[in-house]
Enzyme design. Structure first.
Site, PDB file in Angstrom:
ATOM      1  N   THR A 262       1.650  -1.045   9.051  1.00 10.48           N
ATOM      2  CA  THR A 262       2.248  -1.466  10.318  1.00 10.48           C
ATOM      3  C   THR A 262       1.181  -1.628  11.392  1.00 10.48           C
ATOM      4  OG1 THR A 262       4.265  -0.274   9.736  1.00 10.48           O
ATOM      5  CG2 THR A 262       3.977  -0.880  12.041  1.00 10.48           C
TER       6      THR A 262
ATOM      7  N   GLY B  62      -1.439   2.575   6.833  1.00  9.58           N
ATOM      8  CA  GLY B  62      -1.686   1.789   8.043  1.00  9.58           C
ATOM      9  C   GLY B  62      -1.227   0.355   7.972  1.00  9.58           C
TER      10      GLY B  62
ATOM     11  N   HIS C 257      -5.604  30.022 -14.663  1.00 11.41           N
ATOM     12  CA  HIS C 257      -5.857  28.636 -14.236  1.00 11.41           C
ATOM     13  C   HIS C 257      -7.341  28.438 -13.915  1.00 11.41           C
ATOM     14  CE1 HIS C 257      -1.745  27.310 -14.127  1.00 11.41           C
ATOM     15  NE2 HIS C 257      -1.367  28.169 -13.185  1.00 11.41           N
TER      16      HIS C 257
ATOM     17  N   GLU D  58      -3.082  33.199 -11.808  1.00 11.67           N
ATOM     18  CA  GLU D  58      -4.008  32.309 -11.107  1.00 11.67           C
ATOM     19  C   GLU D  58      -5.415  32.407 -11.703  1.00 11.67           C
ATOM     20  OE1 GLU D  58      -2.821  30.158  -9.210  1.00 11.67           O
ATOM     21  OE2 GLU D  58      -0.821  31.044  -9.060  1.00 11.67           O
TER      22      GLU D  58
ATOM     23  N   GLY E 197       0.823  -1.211   0.000  1.00 13.22           N
ATOM     24  CA  GLY E 197       0.000   0.000   0.000  1.00 13.22           C
ATOM     25  C   GLY E 197       0.846   1.245   0.000  1.00 13.22           C
TER      26      GLY E 197
ATOM     27  N   PRO F   4       2.410   4.836   1.237  1.00 12.87           N
ATOM     28  CA  PRO F   4       2.872   5.257   2.568  1.00 12.87           C
ATOM     29  C   PRO F   4       1.750   5.898   3.368  1.00 12.87           C
ATOM     30  CG  PRO F   4       4.438   5.927   0.866  1.00 12.87           C
ATOM     31  CD  PRO F   4       3.229   5.413   0.144  1.00 12.87           C
TER      32      PRO F   4
END
Length: 621
Positions: free
Chosen positions: A214, A212, A433, A430, A207, A209
């Site tokens: 660990t 979950g 965009h 901006e 999965g 980083p």
């Protein structure tokens, strides 16, 4: 339980410490006695002057102790002066003739001399003994380190009181369902063995980083109530040959003694990469460690009831022998949380944080598409920090929004001062965009526009998808490219070809990456349609030097041409949109110059008259 008897080494160390303590105590006592012995404050004079005055009758008494002479002058009851006579001669030999002067001889006291003599002998002995003890302890530490160099550094969990169970982890329901079978294997192995089923040797958790992996592994140990040995893949490999393999053997030996047990290897790609891909050849330390893991997982010894869980976000670089059945029998993909899971995760992280009624976790979950569990935990923590910074007692929705934006697009750099020309250029950039993204039908809606510098950018136009998406089609890719080019095209329209700046550098890099990914990875080119040219070299530097590309130079030219055409097409569409909506461009830029930050509803209101020009080709795939 009987107390353990100390070993010979420990007994010797204790004796040395006791001896050193008493020696230091004796020397300290003697030194204190010598230093605190009361001393008379007498005036020191020459012995010739003393004898001369004694012969004149001015001295009544002389007390001789060794070579030291104390002088009591006429009219005094106690000595007021002191002197030193010549060693080996009497006062008469030095010229004393007056017989009326009382001369008293006494033996010199040996106490002070004895104390200083004892201190001068004991002090070097103590220093040498202390040095010897220090060297012994250092040697003992080195010996223990040398003997334990090949021992496993795995930490044992699972037997503590505070255990992690599946109920403590929000989201990841499909992954938890897969891992519940592993728990059942460990709890009831006979149920499967009676039917001839073999317990899986390994489960690979794959999965992104922060998803979950660990935590899920610890939950398996907590649910199964078995020992959990956790170690990182990088802890196996050392600079000395054979250490990694020795640690693998020791780790599996410990787990077998505590069976049923779980071994969790985090970031297994650090040691489990494809063999023969490094610069050390086929016999380097990392590959020996990997070979030992392969043997331990599927060697001659069977039925050990030890399951290996491993986590990685780079499953594509793992050695094929590690992934075959009999080693890692199962592969559990842990995906990024969906909206429902994100809301559940946020509720977990805000469980112990006071929030006011304005906080809307469902709305935040909708805006955080693509975020991992770690990202959401970070947002919750940042919200609490922001609220504490303003001395608030509860977290508000404003704190939550600021934390989300800080994590997603970086903190505001309000201290950066831009002149009026730079602010105007940023506003048009901006606005370009925003208008292109707002008008194109397959683009995500505008969430926020600001000309306040954030992170490493001079301003931000933020687009958020209305819902989670598993796939992206070619039309959506092309609209993303067009809105990425909108800032540079707006500068060009407003200031001409000579007025463009470096402000669009990151936009152009992103657009080029997307276009190249469309051609190489997704097969979305015109001439190279449905062809993928994935180059998997595992990310090794040596591979990049020696590895041959999986396509010819002619194909590379075609790829470059396809990328160039996609960028040109995106720039043409952005230019057509902006030239067809000049009033909206001016209005949005003016609003940004005035307010600096505009939310979604304000942007939509300003751009309500913006239209899609007919000449824009919508589906030129």
């Amino acid at each position: 339980m009987a107390a353990k008897k100390p070993t010979n080494g420990k007994r010797m160390s204790n004796m040395l410490r006791l001896g050193m303590f008493w020696a230091i105590l004796v020397v300290t006592t003697l030194t204190v006695i010598a230093l605190t012995t009361p001393q008379e404050n007498l005036k020191e004079v020459a012995i010739s002057s003393v004898i001369e005055r004694a012969n004149k009758g001015e001295v009544t008494k002389l007390e001789v102790t060794g070579d030291d002479v104390k002088v009591t002058v006429k009219g005094q009851d106690k000595p007021t002066e002191k002197s030193i006579k010549a060693s080996g001669s009497s006062l008469k030999e030095q010229g004393l003739e007056n017989t009326s002067t009382q001369v008293k001889y006494a033996k010199p006291s040996e106490t002070g001399n004895a104390i200083w003599a004892a201190a001068s002998i004991l002090l070097p002995v103590i220093l040498i003994g202390a040095l010897f003890l220090f060297m012994m302890r250092q040697a003992q530490g080195q010996n223990n380190q040398a003997l334990g160099f090949g021992k496993s550094k795995a930490k044992l969990y699972g037997l503590d009181k505070e255990k992690v169970v599946f109920a403590d982890i929000a989201g990841n329901d499909s992954a938890k369902q897969d891992l519940e079978e592993v728990v059942d294997f460990l709890k009831s192995p006979k149920k499967y063995q009676q039917l001839g089923a073999k317990i899986p040797k390994g489960v690979l958790l794959v999965g992104n980083p922060g998803t979950g992996k660990t935590m899920l592994a610890r939950a398996v140990a907590g649910e199964a109530n078995v020992p959990f040995f956790s170690i990182s893949g990088s802890e196996f490999v050392e600079m000395f040959v054979g250490v990694g393999a020795s640690r693998v053997r020791d780790l599996f030996a410990k787990a077998k003694k505590n069976a049923p047990a779980i071994i969790f290897i985090d970031e297994i790609d650090a040691v489990g990469r494809k063999r023969g891909s490094g610069m050390g050849g086929g016999h380097d330390e990392r590959e020996q460690t990997l070979n030992q893991i392969l043997v331990e997982m599927d060697g001659f010894e069977t039925g050990t009831n030890v399951i290996v869980l491993a986590a990685t976000n780079r499953a594509d670089v793992l050695d094929p022998a590690l992934l075959r059945p009999g080693r890692f029998d199962r592969r559990t993909n842990i995906m990024l949380p969906e909206r429902r899971d994100r809301e559940a995760i946020l509720k977990v992280h805000f469980k112990n944080k006071p929030t006011d009624p304005t906080v809307n976790l469902d709305k935040l979950a909708a805006k955080t598409a693509g975020s991992s569990g770690a990202d959401l935990a970070n947002i919750a923590n940042e919200a609490a920090i922001i609220a504490a910074r303003r001395n608030a007692k509860m977290i508000s929705n404003r704190d939550l929004t600021e934390a989300f934006e800080k994590v997603a697009i970086g903190p505001e750099r309000k201290t950066k001062v831009m002149n009026e020309k730079e602010k105007e250029l940023t506003a048009y950039h901006e606005a370009g965009h925003a208008i292109v993204g707002h008008v194109l039908p397959d683009s995500d809606p505008v969430h926020k526009v600001t000309i306040i510098p954030r992170g490493g950018t001079g301003g931000v136009t933020w687009f958020l998808p209305p819902e989670d998406k598993s796939y992206t089609n070619v039309y959506e890719f092309k609209d993303i490219l067009a809105r990425a080019m909108g800032g540079r095209i707006a500068e060009k329209i407003k200031y001409g070809d000579d007025g463009i700046t470096t402000g669009a550098g990151s936009d152009l890099r992103k657009a080029t990456e997307i276009a190249r990914d469309m051609i190489i990875e997704q097969g979305m080119g015109k001439q190279l349609r449905d062809q993928v040219f994935h180059d998997d070299n595992g990310g090794m530097v040596f591979d990049k030097i020696t590895h041959e590309r999986p396509y010819s130079d002619e194909t590379a030219k075609q790829i470059d041409h396809e990328v160039e055409m996609l960028i040109k097409e995106a720039a043409g569409r952005a230019e057509a949109v902006l030239k067809g909506n000049m009033k909206s461009l001016e209005a949005l830029a003016a609003a940004l110059l005035q307010e600096e930050t505009l939310e979604e509803d304000k942007v939509v209101e300003i751009l309500k008259d913006a239209k899609l020009p007919k000449e824009v080709m919508l589906h030129s795939a």
